[in-house]
Design a protein around this motif. Structure first.
Motif, short mmCIF file in Angstrom:
data_model
loop_
_atom_site.label_atom_id
_atom_site.label_comp_id
_atom_site.label_asym_id
_atom_site.label_seq_id
_atom_site.Cartn_x
_atom_site.Cartn_y
_atom_site.Cartn_z
N HIS A 169 -2.52 -6.57 13.40
CA HIS A 169 -2.27 -7.45 12.27
C HIS A 169 -1.77 -6.68 11.05
CE1 HIS A 169 -4.42 -9.95 15.04
NE2 HIS A 169 -4.44 -11.00 14.24
N ALA A 170 -1.00 -5.61 11.30
CA ALA A 170 -0.45 -4.83 10.19
C ALA A 170 0.74 -5.57 9.58
CB ALA A 170 0.00 -3.46 10.70
N GLY A 171 0.94 -5.34 8.31
CA GLY A 171 2.15 -5.83 7.64
C GLY A 171 2.11 -7.30 7.26
N ILE A 172 3.27 -7.73 6.77
CA ILE A 172 3.37 -9.09 6.22
C ILE A 172 3.40 -10.14 7.33
CG2 ILE A 172 5.90 -9.29 6.13
CD1 ILE A 172 4.40 -10.02 2.96
N THR A 173 3.79 -9.74 8.55
CA THR A 173 3.90 -10.72 9.64
C THR A 173 2.54 -11.18 10.14
OG1 THR A 173 4.14 -8.92 11.24
CG2 THR A 173 6.17 -9.94 10.44
N LEU A 174 1.46 -10.67 9.56
CA LEU A 174 0.16 -11.27 9.81
C LEU A 174 0.20 -12.74 9.41
CD1 LEU A 174 -3.35 -10.18 9.31
CD2 LEU A 174 -2.54 -11.76 7.60
N ILE A 192 -2.02 -5.75 5.05
CA ILE A 192 -1.92 -4.41 4.45
C ILE A 192 -0.51 -3.86 4.65
CG2 ILE A 192 -2.82 -3.06 6.40
CD1 ILE A 192 -4.29 -1.39 4.11
N MET A 193 0.05 -3.37 3.54
CA MET A 193 1.42 -2.83 3.54
C MET A 193 1.37 -1.39 3.03
SD MET A 193 3.23 -5.60 4.30
CE MET A 193 4.89 -5.54 3.65
N GLU A 194 0.18 -0.81 3.00
CA GLU A 194 0.00 0.54 2.45
C GLU A 194 -0.56 1.50 3.49
OE1 GLU A 194 -2.16 -2.07 0.97
OE2 GLU A 194 -0.35 -2.83 0.04
N ASP A 195 -0.83 0.99 4.68
CA ASP A 195 -1.60 1.76 5.67
C ASP A 195 -0.85 2.99 6.19
OD1 ASP A 195 0.04 -0.28 6.75
OD2 ASP A 195 -0.90 -0.04 8.70
N ALA A 209 14.19 0.75 7.35
CA ALA A 209 13.66 -0.62 7.43
C ALA A 209 12.26 -0.58 8.01
CB ALA A 209 14.57 -1.48 8.29
N GLU A 210 11.33 -1.15 7.27
CA GLU A 210 9.94 -1.13 7.71
C GLU A 210 9.17 -2.26 7.06
OE1 GLU A 210 7.94 2.39 5.94
OE2 GLU A 210 9.73 2.45 4.68
N GLU A 211 8.10 -2.66 7.70
CA GLU A 211 7.23 -3.71 7.19
C GLU A 211 6.09 -3.02 6.45
OE1 GLU A 211 6.12 -6.25 10.45
OE2 GLU A 211 4.84 -7.42 9.14
N HIS A 212 6.40 -2.48 5.30
CA HIS A 212 5.47 -1.61 4.57
C HIS A 212 5.98 -1.45 3.16
CE1 HIS A 212 3.33 2.20 3.53
NE2 HIS A 212 2.45 1.81 4.43
N GLY A 250 12.04 -2.81 2.60
CA GLY A 250 10.58 -2.77 2.71
C GLY A 250 10.00 -3.61 1.60
N MET A 251 8.73 -3.46 1.35
CA MET A 251 8.04 -4.24 0.32
C MET A 251 8.15 -3.47 -1.00
SD MET A 251 6.35 -7.10 0.45
CE MET A 251 5.05 -8.06 -0.30
N TYR A 252 8.67 -4.15 -2.03
CA TYR A 252 8.92 -3.48 -3.30
C TYR A 252 7.75 -3.66 -4.26
CZ TYR A 252 13.40 -1.46 -2.29
OH TYR A 252 14.39 -0.64 -1.76
N ASP A 253 6.65 -2.98 -3.97
CA ASP A 253 5.53 -2.89 -4.91
C ASP A 253 4.93 -4.24 -5.28
OD1 ASP A 253 3.77 -1.32 -6.33
OD2 ASP A 253 5.00 -1.23 -8.15
N LEU A 254 4.79 -5.09 -4.26
CA LEU A 254 4.19 -6.41 -4.47
C LEU A 254 3.11 -6.64 -3.42
CD1 LEU A 254 7.46 -8.52 -4.78
CD2 LEU A 254 5.87 -8.03 -6.67
N PHE A 255 2.20 -7.58 -3.72
CA PHE A 255 1.33 -8.11 -2.68
C PHE A 255 2.02 -9.32 -2.07
CE2 PHE A 255 -1.89 -5.81 -5.19
CZ PHE A 255 -2.48 -5.09 -4.17
N GLY A 256 1.70 -9.60 -0.81
CA GLY A 256 2.31 -10.74 -0.12
C GLY A 256 1.65 -12.05 -0.47
N GLN A 257 1.82 -13.04 0.40
CA GLN A 257 1.19 -14.36 0.23
C GLN A 257 1.18 -15.06 1.58
OE1 GLN A 257 4.29 -17.55 -1.05
NE2 GLN A 257 4.38 -15.95 -2.63
#
Lengths: 319, 290
Positions: A112-117, A126-129, A252-255, A281-288
């Motif tokens: 369940h890593a990344g935004i695709t959870l 988690i996008m910092e792991d 390109a990464e889900e992180h 990738g994720m630009y310094d944000l939390f997902g939703q």
């Protein structure tokens, strides 16, 4: 060269579960621990077949990491299973001291890593792991791209002596790498050769990179697409060989862009051969909350984002 | 295998007390030599370390193996007691006592807190960040059961350390899963860096807490060699009965040196030259300084 044809969508976590069961059959020393997510981690087959070697710790991840370190001291090969968030951030100090610094043969398996959870939202996405884990000395970091590769990477992790962080995900995604592949830790895999740009992708975004490659081809851009299932140790030789040909790169990464694969590659290039680079990738944000596809698009990690990044970086290329 | 069980009882206790006196000298000289380290808890637990390594543990100093197959395993969870552990490891011939002079110095195997990276015999896990050792001990105990090994796993924790949540995760697990080849020991000196545990964070009825987590609880005075040995043997007898065993071991921080005894200020402060001389004058050099 591989064909990269989708053999049917499958979740990467199931590749882990299948390999863990196989490992259980082939080695008495393989043991598994889970913190109340046996079904989610697809560890139930192992747990059912080898009840004496399966340890349910309850919702107590710190204790699980310590027990795993102790089992490793006693000559076992422990695989811990929980979500990526609880496999890393929640237990960072336990991993740092009892696993990484003590150099214990523990395999930290994180689903369940990344935004695709998806719908569970940012608490669990988690996008910092990768960053957390790659900073630890002795730690190997693996982020396979599909079911077949996760299966192979799990078996390779068991054969590697030392701590491993193995990251995979929840959704069903294209399964396109060979079922019989031999996974070599620390080796990049060229999925498509090209001369105009190098796209370095990891995890779920490898398939997106392949999709982007087709769109780019229609636009007259010949992209080289490289799958990097191992973030650490980084395959610097393969990366540099590609860069010396293409002279520009997209990662390109889900992180988060801070601490991920893109950061590792940018550092490598800055030290060896400064090259224009764009990061998807994720630009310094939390997902939703949302579906995986919606979230990848909203936060700029979709196929079209890779295409746009390539267009940006090829325009900046030194000639 | 090393132990001194061939001695007659009275002589054995005297010999162990003499060893503990020498260990206390080692501790003080080590922390003084590098002007850092934690003498308070180390002095308080000197008797315990000596009892473990010279009487209780079935172990093989000359053939140290990481996996501990065929022997008892001891872990130090409150790693800041490293001076006491290192002294006892050296005195029981895991390595030469001359190496004690390298404590906390550059390129030493005797790191400030115990570590495996430098390959010091006797150490199986890094410790120092508190709260982790009981979990690791459970893992080793589990591995011993899987290997059908009859030996025991011991772990020492600080009482302040039990303020860490992970300790109670581990306590709950060991009680629920009936880990019965494990003996945990709490250094119950009621002191921590910032003061008395009752002032920093009172821990209530420790005995009742551990009992309610499914443990057999024994109590002892860790600065009385005879009573300590009796309790340790009682603990060993209590293993193998589907219940984990814990000893609440009352000690005095700084025990053996009058001006350090019971004073939390000596938790992590080394003595100066004058204080060292005063302290050493209270402790006979029984085995020869390193």
């Amino acid at each position: 060269m591989q064909k990269n044809i989708n053999q049917g969508n499958k979740d990467t976590r199931s590749g882990f579960g299948e390999a863990l069961f196989e490992l259980g059959k082939s080695s008495e020393n393989v043991v598994a621990l889970c913190a109340d997510l046996t079904g989610s981690l697809k560890m139930d087959k192992f747990a059912g077949a080898f009840p004496d070697r399966f340890f349910q710790t309850g919702i107590a991840e710190a204790n699980m990491m310590g027990i795993a370190a102790g089992l490793a001291i006693g000559g076992k090969i422990p695989f811990t299973g929980t979500f990526a968030n609880f496999s890393t951030g929640r237990v960072y100090d336990q991993i740092r001291q009892s696993v990484a610094y003590s150099n214990k043969n523990v395999k930290i398996c994180a689903s369940h890593a990344g935004i695709t959870l998806g719908e569970d939202g940012a608490t669990h996405q988690i996008m910092e792991d990768i960053g957390l884990m790659k900073m630890l000395p002795n730690m190997v970091v693996i982020n396979p791209c599909d079911f077949n590769q996760t299966r192979a990477a799990t078996i390779a992790s068991a054969n590697h002596c030392g701590p491993v962080y193995l990251r995979f995900g929840r959704p069903k995604v294209p399964n396109f790498t060979p079922p019989d592949q031999k996974f070599e830790i620390g080796k990049a895999i060229v999925l498509k050769e090209g001369r105009d740009v190098s796209i370095f992708a990891t995890g779920h975004l490898v398939w997106k990179a392949l999709e982007a490659g087709e769109i780019l081809f229609q636009k007259g851009i010949d992209a080289e697409i490289i799958n990097l299932p191992t973030i650490k140790p980084l395959d610097g030789d393969s990366i540099m060989a590609s860069i010396l040909k293409t002279r520009c790169a997209v990662t390109a990464e889900e992180h988060q862009i801070f601490g991920g694969l893109g950061e590792s590659i940018s550092g490598l290039l800055a030290r060896n051969f400064p090259t224009p680079l764009e990061m998807v990738g994720m630009y310094d944000l939390f997902g939703q909350s949302g579906t995986p596809a919606e979230l990848l698009e909203k936060f700029g990690m979709g196929t079209n984002d890779i295409v746009s990044a390539v267009e940006l970086v090829t325009a900046r290329k030194h000639h | 295998m090393t132990n001194t069980k061939t001695f007659n009882k009275e002589a054995s206790i005297l010999a162990l007390q003499n060893l503990a006196t020498q260990v206390r000298r080692d501790i003080l000289r080590m922390v003084h030599g590098v002007k850092s380290g934690h003498p308070g808890g180390s002095l308080g637990c000197a008797d315990f370390f000596v009892a473990m390594y010279f009487e209780i543990l079935n172990h093989s100093p000359e053939l140290f193996s990481m996996d501990g197959y065929g022997e008892d395993v001891f872990l130090l969870s409150n790693g800041h007691l490293s001076p006491a552990w290192y002294s006892v490891l050296a005195r029981s011939e895991y390595f030469h006592t001359a190496e004690l002079s390298t404590f906390r110095k550059l390129n030493s195997r005797l790191q400030g807190h115990p570590a495996t990276q430098e390959g010091l015999p006797g150490i199986r896990i890094a410790s120092g960040s508190l709260g982790q050792g009981l979990s690791v001990a459970i893992g080793i105990a589990r591995a011993k059961k899987l290997n059908n090994g009859p030996n025991l796993v011991y772990v020492l924790m600080g009482d302040g350390e039990t303020q860490e949540g992970q300790v109670w995760e581990a306590a709950m697990y060991a009680g629920a899963k009936k880990i019965d080849n494990l003996i945990a020991v709490v250094d119950y000196n009621k002191k921590q860096i910032d003061g008395d545990t009752d002032d920093v964070l009172p821990m209530g009825d420790m005995k009742a807490k551990w009992k309610s987590f499914g443990w057999k609880v024994l109590e002892t005075n860790g600065n009385n060699m005879k009573g300590l040995l009796e309790t340790l043997h009682k603990a060993i007898k209590a293993t193998g009965k589907n219940i984990p065993v814990i000893i609440l071991m009352k000690t005095e921080m700084g025990y053996g040196v009058d001006f350090m005894t019971g004073n939390y200020k000596w938790h992590g402060a080394p003595p100066n030259d004058e204080e060292l001389a005063n302290a050493l004058s209270q402790l006979e050099e029984t085995l020869g300084d390193y």
